[in-house]
Design a protein around this motif. Sequence first.
Motif, PDB file in Angstrom:
ATOM      1  N   PHE A   3       0.835  -1.198   0.000  1.00  0.00           N
ATOM      2  CA  PHE A   3       0.000   0.000   0.000  1.00  0.00           C
ATOM      3  C   PHE A   3       0.875   1.255   0.000  1.00  0.00           C
ATOM      4  N   TRP A   4       1.931   1.221   0.802  1.00  0.00           N
ATOM      5  CA  TRP A   4       2.863   2.350   0.897  1.00  0.00           C
ATOM      6  C   TRP A   4       3.541   2.615  -0.439  1.00  0.00           C
ATOM      7  N   LEU A   5       3.999   1.555  -1.086  1.00  0.00           N
ATOM      8  CA  LEU A   5       4.667   1.709  -2.380  1.00  0.00           C
ATOM      9  C   LEU A   5       3.718   2.270  -3.434  1.00  0.00           C
ATOM     10  N   TRP A   6       2.487   1.823  -3.417  1.00  0.00           N
ATOM     11  CA  TRP A   6       1.494   2.310  -4.372  1.00  0.00           C
ATOM     12  C   TRP A   6       1.278   3.812  -4.217  1.00  0.00           C
ATOM     13  N   LEU A   7       1.128   4.270  -2.962  1.00  0.00           N
ATOM     14  CA  LEU A   7       0.894   5.689  -2.714  1.00  0.00           C
ATOM     15  C   LEU A   7       2.169   6.517  -2.829  1.00  0.00           C
ATOM     16  N   ALA A   8       3.330   5.859  -2.775  1.00  0.00           N
ATOM     17  CA  ALA A   8       4.604   6.586  -2.869  1.00  0.00           C
ATOM     18  C   ALA A   8       5.009   6.880  -4.309  1.00  0.00           C
ATOM     19  N   ILE A   9       4.361   6.252  -5.274  1.00  0.00           N
ATOM     20  CA  ILE A   9       4.763   6.400  -6.669  1.00  0.00           C
ATOM     21  C   ILE A   9       4.642   7.844  -7.147  1.00  0.00           C
ATOM     22  N   SER A  10       3.505   8.453  -6.863  1.00  0.00           N
ATOM     23  CA  SER A  10       3.316   9.820  -7.365  1.00  0.00           C
ATOM     24  C   SER A  10       2.473  10.645  -6.396  1.00  0.00           C
ATOM     25  N   PRO A  11       3.021  10.968  -5.216  1.00  0.00           N
ATOM     26  CA  PRO A  11       2.266  11.798  -4.272  1.00  0.00           C
ATOM     27  C   PRO A  11       2.064  13.200  -4.831  1.00  0.00           C
ATOM     28  N   HIS A  12       1.056  13.887  -4.330  1.00  0.00           N
ATOM     29  CA  HIS A  12       0.748  15.218  -4.856  1.00  0.00           C
ATOM     30  C   HIS A  12       1.875  16.218  -4.598  1.00  0.00           C
ATOM     31  N   TYR A  13       2.502  16.118  -3.422  1.00  0.00           N
ATOM     32  CA  TYR A  13       3.611  17.014  -3.076  1.00  0.00           C
ATOM     33  C   TYR A  13       4.718  16.175  -2.432  1.00  0.00           C
ATOM     34  N   ARG A  14       5.764  15.888  -3.189  1.00  0.00           N
ATOM     35  CA  ARG A  14       6.802  14.971  -2.721  1.00  0.00           C
ATOM     36  C   ARG A  14       7.457  15.434  -1.423  1.00  0.00           C
ATOM     37  N   SER A  15       7.720  16.731  -1.288  1.00  0.00           N
ATOM     38  CA  SER A  15       8.384  17.232  -0.076  1.00  0.00           C
ATOM     39  C   SER A  15       7.527  17.001   1.159  1.00  0.00           C
ATOM     40  N   ASP A  16       6.233  17.277   1.048  1.00  0.00           N
ATOM     41  CA  ASP A  16       5.336  17.057   2.177  1.00  0.00           C
ATOM     42  C   ASP A  16       5.215  15.570   2.468  1.00  0.00           C
ATOM     43  N   TRP A  17       5.188  14.745   1.423  1.00  0.00           N
ATOM     44  CA  TRP A  17       5.125  13.294   1.601  1.00  0.00           C
ATOM     45  C   TRP A  17       6.323  12.797   2.408  1.00  0.00           C
ATOM     46  N   LEU A  18       7.507  13.322   2.113  1.00  0.00           N
ATOM     47  CA  LEU A  18       8.699  12.914   2.846  1.00  0.00           C
ATOM     48  C   LEU A  18       8.613  13.297   4.314  1.00  0.00           C
ATOM     49  N   LEU A  19       8.138  14.513   4.579  1.00  0.00           N
ATOM     50  CA  LEU A  19       7.993  14.941   5.970  1.00  0.00           C
ATOM     51  C   LEU A  19       6.999  14.058   6.713  1.00  0.00           C
ATOM     52  N   GLU A  20       5.867  13.786   6.082  1.00  0.00           N
ATOM     53  CA  GLU A  20       4.836  12.968   6.724  1.00  0.00           C
ATOM     54  C   GLU A  20       5.330  11.549   6.979  1.00  0.00           C
ATOM     55  N   ASN A  21       6.218  11.044   6.117  1.00  0.00           N
ATOM     56  CA  ASN A  21       6.676   9.664   6.256  1.00  0.00           C
ATOM     57  C   ASN A  21       7.829   9.497   7.226  1.00  0.00           C
ATOM     58  N   ILE A  22       8.321  10.584   7.791  1.00  0.00           N
ATOM     59  CA  ILE A  22       9.308  10.448   8.866  1.00  0.00           C
ATOM     60  C   ILE A  22       8.715   9.603   9.992  1.00  0.00           C
ATOM     61  N   LEU A  23       7.421   9.807  10.258  1.00  0.00           N
ATOM     62  CA  LEU A  23       6.727   9.013  11.274  1.00  0.00           C
ATOM     63  C   LEU A  23       6.836   7.521  10.956  1.00  0.00           C
ATOM     64  N   VAL A  24       6.634   7.159   9.696  1.00  0.00           N
ATOM     65  CA  VAL A  24       6.677   5.753   9.296  1.00  0.00           C
ATOM     66  C   VAL A  24       8.098   5.206   9.372  1.00  0.00           C
ATOM     67  N   PHE A  25       9.070   5.992   8.899  1.00  0.00           N
ATOM     68  CA  PHE A  25      10.462   5.539   8.909  1.00  0.00           C
ATOM     69  C   PHE A  25      10.951   5.268  10.334  1.00  0.00           C
ATOM     70  N   VAL A  26      10.448   6.028  11.287  1.00  0.00           N
ATOM     71  CA  VAL A  26      10.825   5.823  12.687  1.00  0.00           C
ATOM     72  C   VAL A  26      10.017   4.688  13.304  1.00  0.00           C
ATOM     73  N   ALA A  27       8.735   4.621  12.981  1.00  0.00           N
ATOM     74  CA  ALA A  27       7.829   3.678  13.635  1.00  0.00           C
ATOM     75  C   ALA A  27       8.086   2.231  13.237  1.00  0.00           C
TER      76      ALA A  27
END
Length: 225
Positions: free
Chosen positions: A28-52
């Motif tokens: 699911f993550w890979l599917w939504l990571a392909i073309s997010p609307h705003y890549r910079s915001d996507w990276l910030l939001e995914n810090i939570l996932v990278f840590v969790a």
Amino acid sequence: MSRIKQVRARLLTLDPFPVWLFIGFMLFWLWLAISPHYRSDWLLENILVFVAVPVLGWMWYQGGVSPLAWLSIFLFLAFHEIGAHYTYSEVPYDQWLKTLFGFSLDHWFGFERNQYDRWVHFLYGLLLFPLMKDLTKGLFLYETVLWRLLPILMILSHSAFYEIVEWLAVVLFPGELGESYLGAQGDIWDAQKDMTLALLGAFIASALSMSLRYLVAKINLSTNK
């Protein structure tokens, strides 16, 4: 037995259910990571996932987390990834509801802002309660009032900490990126409302947990008669 063999032996005894959830989440993550609307915001939001994810992997290895908690974590992270893909303030949930069910939630309740971030803050309290409860039970083996109180306090403290992180993001990344990550949408009480919704979700989860336990105890009592 070597350390590697001990780890392998331990892994063979662990519940595979969280592994299947992790695989599903990664797809699911890979599917939504392909073309997010705003890549910079996507990276910030995914810090939570990278840590969790590493922390959750360690919890799985240690044991003591229930299948319900794992499923709840999976659902929360899935909703979070939807917000990260679109940015929280632009998730088109109302358009989805119009397409699927023919009604507008925003129009029905008179919402003037995108409410998806409010929904996820509420889900944080509702869906993370089982994990916090399992962690608390691991600290206190015998049932006390802390089994009910500490999970709620942990969720509230995490919610407050996240609001501080959002403020720091605006300070460190001024401009559109920081504002989109904050997602206040002009509401001066945004942080307070977010924390309140997380607290409400935790209270509801706690009430459901107590009700379910009472129901199970009543059924067992009736069966043993």
